[in-house]
Scaffold this motif. Structure first.
Motif, PDB file in Angstrom:
ATOM      1  N   SER A   5       0.837  -1.207   0.000  1.00 50.09           N
ATOM      2  CA  SER A   5       0.000   0.000   0.000  1.00 50.09           C
ATOM      3  C   SER A   5       0.866   1.249   0.000  1.00 50.09           C
ATOM      4  CB  SER A   5      -0.922  -0.011   1.223  1.00 50.09           C
ATOM      5  OG  SER A   5      -1.636   1.203   1.327  1.00 50.09           O
ATOM      6  N   HIS A   6       1.953   1.221   0.764  1.00 49.59           N
ATOM      7  CA  HIS A   6       2.841   2.382   0.826  1.00 49.59           C
ATOM      8  C   HIS A   6       3.515   2.626  -0.517  1.00 49.59           C
ATOM      9  CE1 HIS A   6       5.549   5.350   2.514  1.00 49.59           C
ATOM     10  NE2 HIS A   6       6.589   4.671   2.055  1.00 49.59           N
ATOM     11  N   GLN A   7       3.949   1.538  -1.184  1.00 55.00           N
ATOM     12  CA  GLN A   7       4.592   1.691  -2.488  1.00 55.00           C
ATOM     13  C   GLN A   7       3.609   2.231  -3.528  1.00 55.00           C
ATOM     14  OE1 GLN A   7       5.966  -2.389  -2.785  1.00 55.00           O
ATOM     15  NE2 GLN A   7       8.102  -1.775  -2.471  1.00 55.00           N
ATOM     16  N   LEU A   8       2.355   1.801  -3.440  1.00 54.02           N
ATOM     17  CA  LEU A   8       1.343   2.325  -4.365  1.00 54.02           C
ATOM     18  C   LEU A   8       1.106   3.811  -4.140  1.00 54.02           C
ATOM     19  CD1 LEU A   8      -1.266  -0.585  -4.377  1.00 54.02           C
ATOM     20  CD2 LEU A   8       0.190   0.135  -6.276  1.00 54.02           C
ATOM     21  N   LYS A   9       1.115   4.244  -2.867  1.00 50.94           N
ATOM     22  CA  LYS A   9       0.960   5.668  -2.563  1.00 50.94           C
ATOM     23  C   LYS A   9       2.127   6.473  -3.124  1.00 50.94           C
ATOM     24  CE  LYS A   9      -1.794   5.097   1.661  1.00 50.94           C
ATOM     25  NZ  LYS A   9      -1.794   5.253   3.143  1.00 50.94           N
ATOM     26  N   LEU A  10       3.350   5.946  -2.976  1.00 51.47           N
ATOM     27  CA  LEU A  10       4.517   6.629  -3.526  1.00 51.47           C
ATOM     28  C   LEU A  10       4.417   6.730  -5.042  1.00 51.47           C
ATOM     29  CD1 LEU A  10       7.464   5.086  -1.445  1.00 51.47           C
ATOM     30  CD2 LEU A  10       6.553   7.404  -1.276  1.00 51.47           C
ATOM     31  N   LEU A  11       4.007   5.643  -5.690  1.00 53.48           N
ATOM     32  CA  LEU A  11       3.869   5.647  -7.146  1.00 53.48           C
ATOM     33  C   LEU A  11       2.829   6.659  -7.600  1.00 53.48           C
ATOM     34  CD1 LEU A  11       4.554   4.421  -9.903  1.00 53.48           C
ATOM     35  CD2 LEU A  11       2.833   2.658  -9.462  1.00 53.48           C
ATOM     36  N   ALA A  12       1.680   6.695  -6.908  1.00 52.44           N
ATOM     37  CA  ALA A  12       0.628   7.649  -7.258  1.00 52.44           C
ATOM     38  C   ALA A  12       1.097   9.087  -7.054  1.00 52.44           C
ATOM     39  CB  ALA A  12      -0.624   7.380  -6.422  1.00 52.44           C
ATOM     40  N   ALA A  13       1.861   9.328  -5.988  1.00 52.87           N
ATOM     41  CA  ALA A  13       2.355  10.676  -5.707  1.00 52.87           C
ATOM     42  C   ALA A  13       3.333  11.129  -6.788  1.00 52.87           C
ATOM     43  CB  ALA A  13       3.020  10.714  -4.333  1.00 52.87           C
ATOM     44  N   PHE A  14       4.247  10.245  -7.196  1.00 54.94           N
ATOM     45  CA  PHE A  14       5.197  10.594  -8.250  1.00 54.94           C
ATOM     46  C   PHE A  14       4.471  10.868  -9.567  1.00 54.94           C
ATOM     47  CE2 PHE A  14       8.756   8.664  -5.751  1.00 54.94           C
ATOM     48  CZ  PHE A  14       9.623   9.735  -5.850  1.00 54.94           C
ATOM     49  N   LEU A  15       3.484  10.049  -9.916  1.00 53.39           N
ATOM     50  CA  LEU A  15       2.738  10.264 -11.153  1.00 53.39           C
ATOM     51  C   LEU A  15       2.001  11.600 -11.126  1.00 53.39           C
ATOM     52  CD1 LEU A  15       1.278   6.702 -11.893  1.00 53.39           C
ATOM     53  CD2 LEU A  15       3.044   7.923 -13.168  1.00 53.39           C
ATOM     54  N   ALA A  16       1.447  11.956  -9.955  1.00 52.32           N
ATOM     55  CA  ALA A  16       0.746  13.234  -9.834  1.00 52.32           C
ATOM     56  C   ALA A  16       1.698  14.389 -10.103  1.00 52.32           C
ATOM     57  CB  ALA A  16       0.120  13.369  -8.446  1.00 52.32           C
ATOM     58  N   LEU A  17       2.903  14.319  -9.533  1.00 56.32           N
ATOM     59  CA  LEU A  17       3.875  15.400  -9.747  1.00 56.32           C
ATOM     60  C   LEU A  17       4.310  15.456 -11.203  1.00 56.32           C
ATOM     61  CD1 LEU A  17       6.318  15.410  -6.696  1.00 56.32           C
ATOM     62  CD2 LEU A  17       4.157  16.582  -7.007  1.00 56.32           C
ATOM     63  N   TYR A  18       4.636  14.309 -11.774  1.00 54.05           N
ATOM     64  CA  TYR A  18       5.157  14.298 -13.132  1.00 54.05           C
ATOM     65  C   TYR A  18       4.120  14.782 -14.146  1.00 54.05           C
ATOM     66  CZ  TYR A  18       9.063  11.476 -11.351  1.00 54.05           C
ATOM     67  OH  TYR A  18      10.162  11.026 -10.672  1.00 54.05           O
ATOM     68  N   LEU A  19       2.895  14.291 -14.034  1.00 52.45           N
ATOM     69  CA  LEU A  19       1.878  14.601 -15.042  1.00 52.45           C
ATOM     70  C   LEU A  19       1.196  15.941 -14.794  1.00 52.45           C
ATOM     71  CD1 LEU A  19       0.248  11.057 -15.417  1.00 52.45           C
ATOM     72  CD2 LEU A  19       2.020  12.117 -16.837  1.00 52.45           C
ATOM     73  N   ILE A  20       0.773  16.176 -13.536  1.00 51.07           N
ATOM     74  CA  ILE A  20       0.033  17.413 -13.256  1.00 51.07           C
ATOM     75  C   ILE A  20       0.950  18.618 -13.299  1.00 51.07           C
ATOM     76  CG2 ILE A  20      -1.324  18.665 -11.548  1.00 51.07           C
ATOM     77  CD1 ILE A  20      -2.444  15.986 -10.617  1.00 51.07           C
ATOM     78  N   TRP A  21       2.069  18.564 -12.570  1.00 49.58           N
ATOM     79  CA  TRP A  21       2.955  19.727 -12.583  1.00 49.58           C
ATOM     80  C   TRP A  21       3.596  19.944 -13.940  1.00 49.58           C
ATOM     81  CZ3 TRP A  21       5.714  19.673  -7.140  1.00 49.58           C
ATOM     82  CH2 TRP A  21       4.891  20.371  -6.239  1.00 49.58           C
ATOM     83  N   GLY A  22       3.719  18.863 -14.734  1.00 49.48           N
ATOM     84  CA  GLY A  22       4.215  19.045 -16.090  1.00 49.48           C
ATOM     85  C   GLY A  22       3.273  19.878 -16.941  1.00 49.48           C
ATOM     86  N   MET A 231       4.296  17.067  -0.675  1.00 50.52           N
ATOM     87  CA  MET A 231       4.587  17.086   0.749  1.00 50.52           C
ATOM     88  C   MET A 231       4.648  15.662   1.306  1.00 50.52           C
ATOM     89  SD  MET A 231       5.130  20.173   1.214  1.00 50.52           S
ATOM     90  CE  MET A 231       5.491  20.021   2.973  1.00 50.52           C
ATOM     91  N   PHE A 232       3.832  14.762   0.771  1.00 51.30           N
ATOM     92  CA  PHE A 232       3.895  13.354   1.179  1.00 51.30           C
ATOM     93  C   PHE A 232       5.241  12.743   0.808  1.00 51.30           C
ATOM     94  CE2 PHE A 232       3.361   8.898  -0.168  1.00 51.30           C
ATOM     95  CZ  PHE A 232       2.985   8.321   1.041  1.00 51.30           C
ATOM     96  N   LEU A 233       5.714  13.038  -0.404  1.00 54.03           N
ATOM     97  CA  LEU A 233       6.988  12.490  -0.839  1.00 54.03           C
ATOM     98  C   LEU A 233       8.145  13.035  -0.009  1.00 54.03           C
ATOM     99  CD1 LEU A 233       6.590  12.505  -4.725  1.00 54.03           C
ATOM    100  CD2 LEU A 233       6.673  10.522  -3.214  1.00 54.03           C
ATOM    101  N   LEU A 234       8.094  14.304   0.363  1.00 52.95           N
ATOM    102  CA  LEU A 234       9.172  14.884   1.159  1.00 52.95           C
ATOM    103  C   LEU A 234       9.331  14.178   2.500  1.00 52.95           C
ATOM    104  CD1 LEU A 234       8.806  18.743   0.586  1.00 52.95           C
ATOM    105  CD2 LEU A 234      10.616  17.235  -0.258  1.00 52.95           C
ATOM    106  N   GLN A 235       8.251  13.591   3.008  1.00 51.01           N
ATOM    107  CA  GLN A 235       8.307  12.893   4.280  1.00 51.01           C
ATOM    108  C   GLN A 235       8.801  11.450   4.137  1.00 51.01           C
ATOM    109  OE1 GLN A 235       7.753  14.545   7.154  1.00 51.01           O
ATOM    110  NE2 GLN A 235       7.438  16.345   5.856  1.00 51.01           N
ATOM    111  N   HIS A 236       8.850  10.923   2.901  1.00 49.63           N
ATOM    112  CA  HIS A 236       9.139   9.498   2.747  1.00 49.63           C
ATOM    113  C   HIS A 236      10.292   9.180   1.801  1.00 49.63           C
ATOM    114  CE1 HIS A 236       4.947   9.517   4.258  1.00 49.63           C
ATOM    115  NE2 HIS A 236       5.318   8.430   4.874  1.00 49.63           N
TER     116      HIS A 236
END
Length: 290
Positions: A5-22, A231-236
């Motif tokens: 579950s934690h790895q899925l959250k990390l993956l979702a967070a990275f995708l959000a940054l890459y796609l949305i902030w892009g 902010m989630f990624l910065l903590q993990h």
């Protein structure tokens, strides 16, 4: 391979940054054609922060203590106000491609500032940063992108402020959970609105529908969703891994240009994407424990 579950959250967070902030560079470009930059960014973050704060209080979250509010306010000034506000200001003069190029210096600043707080970067992180910068350079080879000196300075200032906040965030007292993001957006947005007033910004007229939609996209997706993921990624994860979005965002910007603006993509762009993604892989790669 089964992901936790934690790895899925990390993956979702990275995708959000890459796609949305892009995609936010494109949205900012649209928004600043009808909004003054600091005013638009301030409204964006105050709106997003107010929505998140109201939701959290409705769910029973406690108000932050004074110490937590001070930490959140400092990060709000460094990250939403300086980090995003000056990118928005620069895009009045600088194309979104140039903005993405200069913001790619964030991981370099992040590693520099992280050393001030005792973090020693791994060799793979340093190699990934250098490879990512090389990919950004290849991405812009042959183009006619030219940043004005003022625009370039604003982007470097924004990158340094964002990176300092990213490195410092692990060492400051902050509100618990998502309340940290809400307070940072509220204080950062307030600082931007103050900057708008002091600098004498004024709306030339009511923004058109495209301007409102761009601002709302930035508030909801660029702030509420992607900012919370960051902010989630910065903590993990390490600061270098969390800021690896700076390498992928220009790739997204190129793809949006091809799709929406009928821009041509050639061998240099394809090569740069390969180099950039390899750099991201190096930054996030760690040896499996024996």
């Amino acid at each position: 391979m089964n992901l936790t579950s934690h790895q899925l959250k990390l993956l979702a967070a990275f995708l959000a940054l890459y796609l949305i902030w892009g995609s936010t560079y494109f949205a900012i470009h649209i928004a600043v054609t009808s909004w003054p930059p600091f005013l638009m960014a301030g409204v964006r973050f105050v709106l997003a922060g107010t929505l998140m704060y109201g939701f959290l209080r409705w769910r029973g979250a406690a108000n932050p203590t004074l110490a937590e509010l001070k930490g959140a306010a400092l990060l709000g000034i460094l990250m939403p106000a300086i980090g995003n506000g000056f990118v928005t200001l620069a895009q009045k003069e600088v194309s979104s491609g140039v903005a993405a190029l200069v913001v790619a210096t964030v991981p370099l600043f992040a590693i520099l500032f992280a050393r001030l707080f005792g973090h020693r970067p791994r060799k793979m992180e340093l190699a990934g940063v250098l490879l990512g910068i090389a990919g950004i350079v290849v991405l812009n080879l042959g183009s006619n992108l030219r940043a004005s000196p003022a625009g370039a300075a604003a982007l470097l200032f924004a990158s340094a402020g964002w990176a300092l906040g990213s490195a410092w965030s692990k060492h400051l007292t902050q509100p618990k959970g998502l309340m940290s993001s809400a307070m940072m957006m509220l204080t950062g947005g307030g600082a931007l609105l103050l900057g708008s007033f002091v600098s004498g910004e004024q709306l030339a007229g009511m923004p058109p529908l495209s301007g409102w939609l761009a601002m709302l996209y930035l508030a909801v997706f660029g702030s509420l969703v992607a900012y919370t993921a960051y902010m989630f990624l910065l903590q993990h994860v390490s600061a270098a891994a969390a800021t690896s979005y700076a390498y992928v965002n220009p790739v997204i910007a190129v793809l949006l240009g091809v799709w929406l603006l009928n821009e041509h993509i050639g061998a240099a762009e394809l090569l740069s994407m390969t180099i950039i993604l390899a750099g991201v892989g190096l930054i996030g790669w760690k040896k499996a424990p024996r």
